[in-house]
Design a protein around this motif. Structure first.
Motif, short mmCIF file in Angstrom:
data_model
loop_
_atom_site.label_atom_id
_atom_site.label_comp_id
_atom_site.label_asym_id
_atom_site.label_seq_id
_atom_site.Cartn_x
_atom_site.Cartn_y
_atom_site.Cartn_z
N ASP A 1 0.80 -1.01 -0.17
CA ASP A 1 0.11 0.09 0.01
C ASP A 1 1.10 1.16 -0.02
N LEU A 2 1.82 1.21 0.64
CA LEU A 2 2.64 2.43 1.10
C LEU A 2 3.90 2.64 0.24
N LEU A 3 4.62 1.33 0.04
CA LEU A 3 6.19 1.69 -0.40
C LEU A 3 6.18 2.27 -1.88
N ASP A 4 7.17 3.06 -1.94
CA ASP A 4 7.54 3.57 -3.39
C ASP A 4 8.20 2.47 -4.19
N PRO A 5 8.04 2.42 -5.37
CA PRO A 5 9.07 1.50 -6.35
C PRO A 5 10.42 1.35 -5.71
N GLY A 6 10.95 0.29 -5.64
CA GLY A 6 12.09 0.01 -5.21
C GLY A 6 12.21 -0.27 -3.60
N GLY A 7 11.38 0.02 -2.91
CA GLY A 7 11.52 0.14 -1.56
C GLY A 7 11.64 -1.14 -1.00
N ASP A 8 11.83 -1.22 0.28
CA ASP A 8 12.25 -2.64 1.26
C ASP A 8 11.36 -2.98 1.95
N LEU A 9 11.31 -4.24 2.38
CA LEU A 9 10.56 -4.77 3.35
C LEU A 9 11.06 -5.68 4.20
N VAL A 10 10.98 -5.60 5.71
CA VAL A 10 11.51 -6.55 6.68
C VAL A 10 10.57 -7.02 7.53
N VAL A 11 10.18 -8.42 7.56
CA VAL A 11 9.22 -9.01 8.52
C VAL A 11 9.87 -10.06 9.40
N LYS A 12 9.39 -9.89 10.67
CA LYS A 12 9.73 -11.08 11.56
C LYS A 12 8.74 -12.36 11.33
N VAL A 13 9.23 -13.35 11.39
CA VAL A 13 8.45 -14.70 11.36
C VAL A 13 9.04 -15.86 12.09
N PHE A 14 8.26 -16.70 12.60
CA PHE A 14 8.57 -17.98 13.16
C PHE A 14 8.80 -18.96 12.25
N ASP A 15 9.89 -19.82 12.00
CA ASP A 15 10.11 -20.69 11.07
C ASP A 15 9.05 -21.87 11.13
N GLY A 16 8.62 -22.53 10.17
CA GLY A 16 7.47 -23.24 10.18
C GLY A 16 7.15 -23.73 8.66
N PRO A 17 5.91 -24.52 8.50
CA PRO A 17 5.35 -25.11 7.41
C PRO A 17 4.94 -23.84 6.40
N ASP A 18 4.49 -22.91 7.04
CA ASP A 18 3.70 -21.62 6.12
C ASP A 18 4.62 -20.71 5.63
N LEU A 19 6.07 -20.98 5.91
CA LEU A 19 6.96 -19.86 5.54
C LEU A 19 7.18 -19.79 4.14
N ALA A 20 7.24 -20.96 3.39
CA ALA A 20 7.57 -20.91 2.13
C ALA A 20 6.32 -20.16 1.30
N ASP A 21 4.99 -20.39 1.49
CA ASP A 21 4.19 -19.82 0.86
C ASP A 21 4.35 -18.27 1.08
N LEU A 22 4.70 -17.77 2.22
CA LEU A 22 4.60 -16.55 2.52
C LEU A 22 5.78 -15.66 1.85
N ARG A 23 6.89 -16.37 1.81
CA ARG A 23 7.95 -16.10 0.91
C ARG A 23 7.77 -15.73 -0.62
N SER A 24 7.15 -17.18 -1.05
CA SER A 24 6.57 -16.83 -2.51
C SER A 24 5.61 -15.87 -2.56
N ASP A 25 4.95 -15.28 -1.70
CA ASP A 25 3.84 -14.30 -2.18
C ASP A 25 4.93 -12.73 -1.96
N MET A 26 5.79 -12.87 -1.22
CA MET A 26 6.39 -11.62 -1.20
C MET A 26 7.57 -11.47 -2.33
N GLU A 27 7.92 -12.72 -2.94
CA GLU A 27 8.62 -12.58 -4.06
C GLU A 27 8.06 -12.29 -5.21
N GLU A 28 6.70 -12.34 -5.57
CA GLU A 28 5.86 -11.55 -6.37
C GLU A 28 5.98 -10.21 -6.51
#
Length: 256
Positions: free
Chosen positions: A140-167
Motif C-alpha cells: 500500500d505504501l512503498l515507493d517503487p524500489g522500496g524494501d520490507l523486513v518482516v519477522k516470522v517464526f520458522d515453520g511450514p507456512d514460511l515457503a508460501d509467505l516467501r513466495s507471495d513476497m517474491e511476487e
C-alpha cells in the motif's frame, strides 16, 4: 557472558530501549536497508528500540513512523512520529496512512509478534498472519524500489509467505541476526526492490518504440512504465517478450 546478557547490557550502556535494536542494526548491515533522508514505517514498534535505530540511520532529513498497540514513550528525536493501534484493524491502517500523508515510503520494517501460546504450530501461524499484514502495508505504501523486513517464526507456512513476497519484490532473503536469542525460532524475511510494474517476466505484447536509450536500445512505454528493447528503432511497432523486471524499468527481447 551469554548472548542475551551481551545485547541487554549493550542496550543499557548505549541508550537503546531494547536489545532488539541490535537485530535491526544487523539487518541493516546485512541488507543495506536505510539511507539518509529515507521515510520508514516501523510496525510493532514498542518500546522504541527499532525507532531509535531507524531515526539515527535516516538522519534529520528522514522520517520514521512507528505503530504499536502499546503506548510508545516519546523519543528525543524530532523525525519520529508514533501511532497507537492494532495493525490487524482497518482503523489503525487508516491512521497510519494519515500519518504518512501521501509520503512515499522507502522501507517498512516489522518486528510484530503474536502473544505466545506455547503451542508451536499456533504461534507460527499467527506470526505468518502478522507478516502478511506487514506485506499488505508495504504494498500500500512503498515507493517503487522500496524494501520490507518482516519477522516470522520458522515453520511450514514460511515457503508460501516467501513466495507471495517474491511476487512483489526483486528478491527475498532470510536472515537470522546474531542478536536473536539462541532459543528463538524467529528469522527475518528481507524483501528488496518493490515492484510496481504493469508487466511481468514472460509477458508477450506489441509495443511502439518511442525513444532511444543512452546505450542505443529502443524504449517503449507501457502505462508510462519504461521497457528497453534492443535491436529496435524509433517508430517501429514490434512484438516483444518481457525478460527481466526492475522497480522502475524492464528489459525485453523482440520476437519478430
Amino acid at each position: 557472558m551469554t548472548g542475551k546478557d551481551e545485547y541487554y547490557n549493550r542496550s543499557k550502556q548505549e541508550g537503546y530501549r531494547a536489545r532488539s535494536a541490535y537485530k535491526l542494526k544487523q539487518l541493516d548491515e546485512a541488507a543495506n536497508l536505510f539511507s539518509p533522508g529515507d521515510a520508514v514505517v516501523d510496525l510493532g514498534a514498542a518500546p522504541g528500540g527499532w525507532l531509535q535505530v531507524a531515526a539515527e540511520a535516516v538522519g534529520e532529513g528522514g522520517t520514521v513512523v512507528g505503530v504499536d498497540r502499546q503506548r510508545i514513550r516519546p523519543l528525543d528525536a524530532e523525525n519520529v512520529e508514533t501511532v497507537r493501534g492494532d495493525m490487524t484493524e482497518e482503523a489503525t491502517v487508516e491512521r497510519l496512512r494519515d500519518a504518512v500523508d501521501g509520503t512515499g515510503i522507502d522501507v517498512v520494517v516489522s518486528d510484530m509478534a503474536p502473544n505466545m501460546t506455547g503451542e508451536y504450530s499456533v504461534d507460527h501461524a499467527r506470526s505468518v498472519h502478522l507478516a502478511r499484514q506487514a506485506l499488505g502495508v508495504a504494498r500500500d505504501l512503498l515507493d517503487p524500489g522500496g524494501d520490507l523486513v518482516v519477522k516470522v517464526f520458522d515453520g511450514p507456512d514460511l515457503a508460501d509467505l516467501r513466495s507471495d513476497m517474491e511476487e512483489s519484490f526483486e528478491y527475498v532473503r532470510s536472515i537470522r541476526p546474531d542478536a536473536s536469542r539462541d532459543s528463538s525460532s524467529e528469522l527475518y524475511l528481507v524483501a528488496k526492490g518493490y515492484l510496481t510494474a504493469p508487466v511481468s517476466a514472460g509477458d508477450e505484447l506489441t509495443v511502439e518504440i518511442t525513444d532511444e536509450g543512452r546505450e542505443g536500445d529502443g524504449i517503449a512505454r507501457v502505462d508510462d512504465f519504461t521497457v528497453f528493447v534492443p535491436d529496435t528503432e524509433v517508430g517501429e511497432k514490434v512484438a516483444i517478450r518481457i525478460e527481466d523486471v526492475k522497480p522502475r524499468f524492464a528489459f525485453a527481447a523482440r520476437q519478430d
